[in-house]
Write an enzyme that holds these catalytic residues in place. Structure first.
Site, PDB file in Angstrom:
ATOM      1  N   SER A 137       0.881  -1.169   0.000  1.00 33.09           N
ATOM      2  CA  SER A 137       0.000   0.000   0.000  1.00 33.09           C
ATOM      3  C   SER A 137       0.915   1.214   0.000  1.00 33.09           C
ATOM      4  CB  SER A 137      -0.844   0.014   1.278  1.00 33.09           C
ATOM      5  OG  SER A 137      -1.482   1.267   1.435  1.00 33.09           O
ATOM      6  N   TYR A 150      -1.642  -0.885  10.856  1.00 31.66           N
ATOM      7  CA  TYR A 150      -1.861  -1.212   9.433  1.00 31.66           C
ATOM      8  C   TYR A 150      -0.712  -0.658   8.587  1.00 31.66           C
ATOM      9  CZ  TYR A 150      -3.671  -1.225   4.704  1.00 31.66           C
ATOM     10  OH  TYR A 150      -3.800  -1.430   3.350  1.00 31.66           O
TER      11      TYR A 150
HETATM   12  N1  LIG Z   1      -8.840  -0.586  -0.759  1.00 31.68           N
HETATM   13  C1  LIG Z   1      -7.818   0.210  -0.502  1.00 31.68           C
HETATM   14  O1  LIG Z   1      -7.958   1.443  -0.373  1.00 31.68           O
HETATM   15  C2  LIG Z   1      -6.424  -0.369  -0.417  1.00 31.68           C
HETATM   16  C3  LIG Z   1      -5.327   0.510  -0.590  1.00 31.68           C
HETATM   17  C4  LIG Z   1      -4.046  -0.014  -0.503  1.00 31.68           C
HETATM   18  C5  LIG Z   1      -3.860  -1.373  -0.283  1.00 31.68           C
HETATM   19  N2  LIG Z   1      -4.943  -2.200  -0.127  1.00 31.68           N
HETATM   20  C6  LIG Z   1      -4.690  -3.609   0.130  1.00 31.68           C
HETATM   21  O2  LIG Z   1      -5.304  -4.361  -0.885  1.00 31.68           O
HETATM   22  C7  LIG Z   1      -5.558  -5.691  -0.407  1.00 31.68           C
HETATM   23  C8  LIG Z   1      -6.971  -6.092  -0.791  1.00 31.68           C
HETATM   24  O3  LIG Z   1      -7.882  -5.252  -0.094  1.00 31.68           O
HETATM   25  P1  LIG Z   1      -9.245  -4.730  -0.738  1.00 31.68           P
HETATM   26  O4  LIG Z   1      -9.154  -3.261  -0.841  1.00 31.68           O
HETATM   27  O5  LIG Z   1      -9.584  -5.502  -1.946  1.00 31.68           O
HETATM   28  O6  LIG Z   1     -10.247  -5.022   0.479  1.00 31.68           O
HETATM   29  P2  LIG Z   1     -11.443  -6.064   0.631  1.00 31.68           P
HETATM   30  O7  LIG Z   1     -12.425  -5.856  -0.465  1.00 31.68           O
HETATM   31  O8  LIG Z   1     -11.917  -5.917   2.029  1.00 31.68           O
HETATM   32  O9  LIG Z   1     -10.744  -7.491   0.429  1.00 31.68           O
HETATM   33  C9  LIG Z   1      -9.923  -8.072   1.417  1.00 31.68           C
HETATM   34  C10 LIG Z   1      -9.701  -9.523   1.072  1.00 31.68           C
HETATM   35  O10 LIG Z   1      -8.821 -10.104   2.072  1.00 31.68           O
HETATM   36  C11 LIG Z   1      -9.365 -11.332   2.493  1.00 31.68           C
HETATM   37  N3  LIG Z   1      -9.051 -11.650   3.870  1.00 31.68           N
HETATM   38  C12 LIG Z   1      -9.097 -10.823   4.956  1.00 31.68           C
HETATM   39  N4  LIG Z   1      -8.831 -11.505   6.085  1.00 31.68           N
HETATM   40  C13 LIG Z   1      -8.606 -12.797   5.705  1.00 31.68           C
HETATM   41  C14 LIG Z   1      -8.308 -13.989   6.428  1.00 31.68           C
HETATM   42  N5  LIG Z   1      -8.190 -13.999   7.763  1.00 31.68           N
HETATM   43  N6  LIG Z   1      -8.142 -15.133   5.735  1.00 31.68           N
HETATM   44  C15 LIG Z   1      -8.284 -15.147   4.388  1.00 31.68           C
HETATM   45  N7  LIG Z   1      -8.571 -14.050   3.650  1.00 31.68           N
HETATM   46  C16 LIG Z   1      -8.739 -12.893   4.307  1.00 31.68           C
HETATM   47  C17 LIG Z   1     -10.890 -11.147   2.342  1.00 31.68           C
HETATM   48  O11 LIG Z   1     -11.491 -12.413   2.133  1.00 31.68           O
HETATM   49  P3  LIG Z   1     -12.616 -13.068   3.105  1.00 31.68           P
HETATM   50  O12 LIG Z   1     -13.371 -11.966   3.750  1.00 31.68           O
HETATM   51  O13 LIG Z   1     -13.400 -13.954   2.200  1.00 31.68           O
HETATM   52  O14 LIG Z   1     -11.802 -13.858   4.057  1.00 31.68           O
HETATM   53  C18 LIG Z   1     -11.009 -10.309   1.075  1.00 31.68           C
HETATM   54  O15 LIG Z   1     -11.071 -11.131  -0.059  1.00 31.68           O
HETATM   55  C19 LIG Z   1      -5.293  -5.662   1.100  1.00 31.68           C
HETATM   56  O16 LIG Z   1      -4.027  -6.226   1.347  1.00 31.68           O
HETATM   57  C20 LIG Z   1      -5.278  -4.163   1.426  1.00 31.68           C
HETATM   58  O17 LIG Z   1      -4.491  -3.889   2.534  1.00 31.68           O
HETATM   59  C21 LIG Z   1      -6.217  -1.723  -0.190  1.00 31.68           C
END
Ligand SMILES: NC(=O)c1ccc[n+]([C@@H]2O[C@H](COP(=O)([O-])OP(=O)(O)OC[C@H]3O[C@@H](n4cnc5c(N)ncnc54)[C@H](OP(=O)(O)O)[C@@H]3O)[C@@H](O)[C@H]2O)c1
Length: 261
Positions: A137, A150
């Site tokens: 990130s 985080y």
């Molecule tokens: N959205 C943003 O603004 C942003 C910005 C920078 C970086 N990121 C990073 O991008 C990545 C994806 O996030 P996103 O934005 O797509 O958010 P999201 O829609 O909330 O997706 C998060 C994913 O992580 C999985 N996950 C969480 N805890 C887990 C566990 N204990 N075991 C297995 N899977 C788990 C969830 O799957 P289940 O719920 O099915 O377990 C879900 O598929 C993350 O690493 C986040 O830190 C996001």
């Protein structure tokens, strides 16, 4: 990656950025292995993509045993791409945020990311090819008041990827590693962290299509927007306390929508 067939493991595929990686990689001819906890969502995504183009695996990767079992199950498919993407955030001042949630976040964002990175990298080197994309990130470049754990977890992802990238380059490894460092992306991330944000994010579609275009030349950093590129560059020049204050002002604009305690 062109028209060659690849097999991609995608963690965090049940939602947001990971689900979009699954759609776009499958559309490019990859067989995708969808990983997450939410079986209903994974099943729906498999149906959308086509059962001939993907399979899914449910595992809570905050649990080390489950994470190792997941690795053992998906490696049977001989993947050559890992999108190491699962992760979540916890909001609140360090003395107020939930310790239980933070430890679980460290288990997912750091421990599981580390475990899968290491085990698949060894497999990929043995097979003489492969690509690992770790989702960091832009938070990984800054100290992050109000979301300190985080931000720190993402600093681990960034540093680990950079160091391993050098090791691979020095031994002329055939395996590529990159770290994806987006700013805000409109997914369930904020809702899951219990916050609403005034900052408008890019869509997961934009984030992933940009990333896949960049992956053709396998750069170390993939940073989707111009202003995040500027933050990353500026973070190396600004004193840590100034970066921390800038992040504090950004995080202050977020509103808590759920009780985090
Ligand atoms: N959205 C943003 O603004 C942003 C910005 C920078 C970086 N990121 C990073 O991008 C990545 C994806 O996030 P996103 O934005 O797509 O958010 P999201 O829609 O909330 O997706 C998060 C994913 O992580 C999985 N996950 C969480 N805890 C887990 C566990 N204990 N075991 C297995 N899977 C788990 C969830 O799957 P289940 O719920 O099915 O377990 C879900 O598929 C993350 O690493 C986040 O830190 C996001």
């Amino acid at each position: 990656m062109g028209s060659i067939q690849h097999i991609a493991v995608i963690t965090g595929a049940s939602s947001g950025i990971g689900a979009e990686f699954a759609r776009q990689l499958a559309a490019r001819g990859c067989y995708v292995l969808l990983c997450g906890r939410n079986e209903e969502r994974l099943r729906a995504l498999r149906k959308e993509i086509g059962a001939d183009k993907c399979d899914y695996f449910t595992a809570d990767i905050s649990d080390t045993r489950s994470c190792i079992d997941l690795y053992a199950a998906v490696r049977e498919y001989h993947p050559d791409i890992l999108i190491n993407n699962a992760g979540f955030g916890v909001y609140g001042d360090f003395t107020e945020s939930s310790l239980t949630k933070e430890l679980s976040m460290i288990d997912v964002n750091i421990k599981a990311m580390h475990l899968l990175f290491k085990l698949f990298l060894k497999d990929f080197e043995k097979q003489g090819r492969g690509y690992i994309l770790n989702t960091g990130s832009i938070a990984g470049f800054l100290p992050g008041p109000h979301m300190s754990s985080y931000y720190s977890s993402k600093a681990y992802v960034v540093r680990q990827t950079v160091a391993v990238h050098t090791e691979l380059a020095m031994r002329k490894s055939p395996v590529h590693v990159s770290v994806l460092c987006p700013g805000p992306v409109t997914t369930d991330f904020n809702r899951n962290a219990g916050i609403s944000s005034i900052f408008k994010g890019i869509s997961p579609e934009e984030c992933v299509s940009y990333t896949l275009r960049q992956m053709k030349r396998a750069p170390l950093f993939i940073i989707p927007t111009l202003y995040c590129k500027a933050i990353a560059a500026g973070s190396h020049l600004a004193p840590q306390r100034l970066s921390s204050f800038a992040a504090y002002l950004m995080q202050k604009g977020k509103k808590r929508i759920a009780d985090d305690a």
